[in-house]
Design an enzyme around this catalytic site. Sequence first.
Site, PDB file in Angstrom:
ATOM      1  N   TYR A  59      -5.070 -56.732  32.284  1.00 11.43           N
ATOM      2  CA  TYR A  59      -5.554 -56.707  30.904  1.00 11.43           C
ATOM      3  C   TYR A  59      -6.897 -57.438  30.874  1.00 11.43           C
ATOM      4  CZ  TYR A  59      -0.572 -55.801  29.952  1.00 11.43           C
ATOM      5  OH  TYR A  59       0.723 -55.316  29.951  1.00 11.43           O
ATOM      6  N   PRO A 207       7.459 -50.081  23.277  1.00 10.67           N
ATOM      7  CA  PRO A 207       8.700 -49.834  22.529  1.00 10.67           C
ATOM      8  C   PRO A 207       8.525 -48.869  21.361  1.00 10.67           C
ATOM      9  CG  PRO A 207       7.842 -52.028  22.053  1.00 10.67           C
ATOM     10  CD  PRO A 207       7.051 -51.508  23.205  1.00 10.67           C
ATOM     11  N   LEU A 208       7.304 -48.767  20.833  1.00  9.86           N
ATOM     12  CA  LEU A 208       7.070 -47.878  19.694  1.00  9.86           C
ATOM     13  C   LEU A 208       6.367 -46.592  20.117  1.00  9.86           C
ATOM     14  CD1 LEU A 208       6.073 -50.546  17.023  1.00  9.86           C
ATOM     15  CD2 LEU A 208       8.276 -49.404  17.311  1.00  9.86           C
ATOM     16  N   ALA A 209       6.410 -46.301  21.417  1.00  6.26           N
ATOM     17  CA  ALA A 209       5.840 -45.054  21.955  1.00  6.26           C
ATOM     18  C   ALA A 209       4.404 -44.856  21.493  1.00  6.26           C
ATOM     19  CB  ALA A 209       6.705 -43.850  21.566  1.00  6.26           C
ATOM     20  N   LEU A 212       3.970 -43.582  17.915  1.00  6.45           N
ATOM     21  CA  LEU A 212       4.622 -42.363  17.456  1.00  6.45           C
ATOM     22  C   LEU A 212       5.914 -42.675  16.698  1.00  6.45           C
ATOM     23  CD1 LEU A 212       4.702 -39.336  17.239  1.00  6.45           C
ATOM     24  CD2 LEU A 212       5.433 -39.210  19.625  1.00  6.45           C
ATOM     25  N   LEU A 213       6.602 -43.756  17.093  1.00  5.86           N
ATOM     26  CA  LEU A 213       7.863 -44.108  16.438  1.00  5.86           C
ATOM     27  C   LEU A 213       7.669 -44.937  15.168  1.00  5.86           C
ATOM     28  CD1 LEU A 213       9.992 -44.857  19.616  1.00  5.86           C
ATOM     29  CD2 LEU A 213      10.353 -42.990  17.995  1.00  5.86           C
ATOM     30  N   THR A 214       6.430 -45.102  14.741  1.00  8.36           N
ATOM     31  CA  THR A 214       6.194 -45.796  13.468  1.00  8.36           C
ATOM     32  C   THR A 214       6.257 -44.842  12.279  1.00  8.36           C
ATOM     33  OG1 THR A 214       3.788 -45.476  13.521  1.00  8.36           O
ATOM     34  CG2 THR A 214       4.682 -47.443  14.631  1.00  8.36           C
ATOM     35  N   GLY A 215       6.225 -43.532  12.550  1.00 11.11           N
ATOM     36  CA  GLY A 215       6.267 -42.557  11.461  1.00 11.11           C
ATOM     37  C   GLY A 215       4.931 -42.350  10.775  1.00 11.11           C
TER      38      GLY A 215
END
Length: 311
Positions: A59, A207-209, A212-215
């Site tokens: 990083y 974890p939230l892809a 994408l998984l936040t909508g």
Amino acid sequence: MTKRIRLGKTDIYINPIGLGANAVGGHNIYSNLDDEVGKDLVRTAFHHEINFIDTAYSYGFGRSEELIGDVVSEKKNRADVIIATKGGPKLINQKIQFDNSPSFLKQEVEESLKRLKTDYIDIYYIHKPDKTTPKAEAIGALKELKDEGKIRVIGVSNFSIDQLREANQDGYVDVYQGGYHLLDRGLENDIIPYTIENNISFIQFYPLAAGLLTGKFSKDSTFTDLRARLPYFKEESYLQNLEKVEQLRTISESKNVEMAHLVLAWYLTRDGIDSVIPGAKRPEQIVSNLKALEITLTPKEIQDIDDIFKS
């Protein structure tokens, strides 16, 4: 008092919500990052009793570690903070190569200690496997460093099941970090059962892809950053995933919670997963992620979410 849970078989206790710090100094990952904002992200995490910060040499090629070290040095008690970092990659002619040799890993730990301005690292991962080093030899080098007090916990990341078994032949691996989320559950087939059986804590990245998984995305959304290369953002797969996310939205709206918080809360119901480390680019995102700890899922809700993303 903020909740603390034990990390697997170690003597480390962490907030179940950590901070994935690739946006702290990760100028090679994200454009237009501000180092002062990065340090404020870490300060915000500490202020809200997130004590678990996950970084890596790659990083910013050490910059993230330097910035985190600056903030950690402001604290009165180093023991209040759990720092995880990763080594193994090196830059050769501006290209990354991976080296798990004992001599290189020992050298990298010393360099990370300097950048982090500390005399020990709580969790040290081999970031990715190389093609030649026997994995038990690589872990043996970390065990020597652990015995010397320079690292507390030994981890590996991105290893295959065979590489993990080889690395853990003496039982020295404490933590495994891998890519796992509701849209990519492949590690449930081998890695996660192995970590549960061997009392190795599993920590996931993305974890939230990648959002994408936040909508927050639609069929009309376009992507020009790293997401454009991810398989679950590609064409037909992307549209199918959006349909699953919409089914998840029904559950989040019925509970009056944000979808991201619902997803993080679901992970924490899974056997073997002690902590999730969502990233953040803004301090308010860190505060928001903590709301996942306020969500209680019923057995039916846990199963419904499982079923939506089974295939």
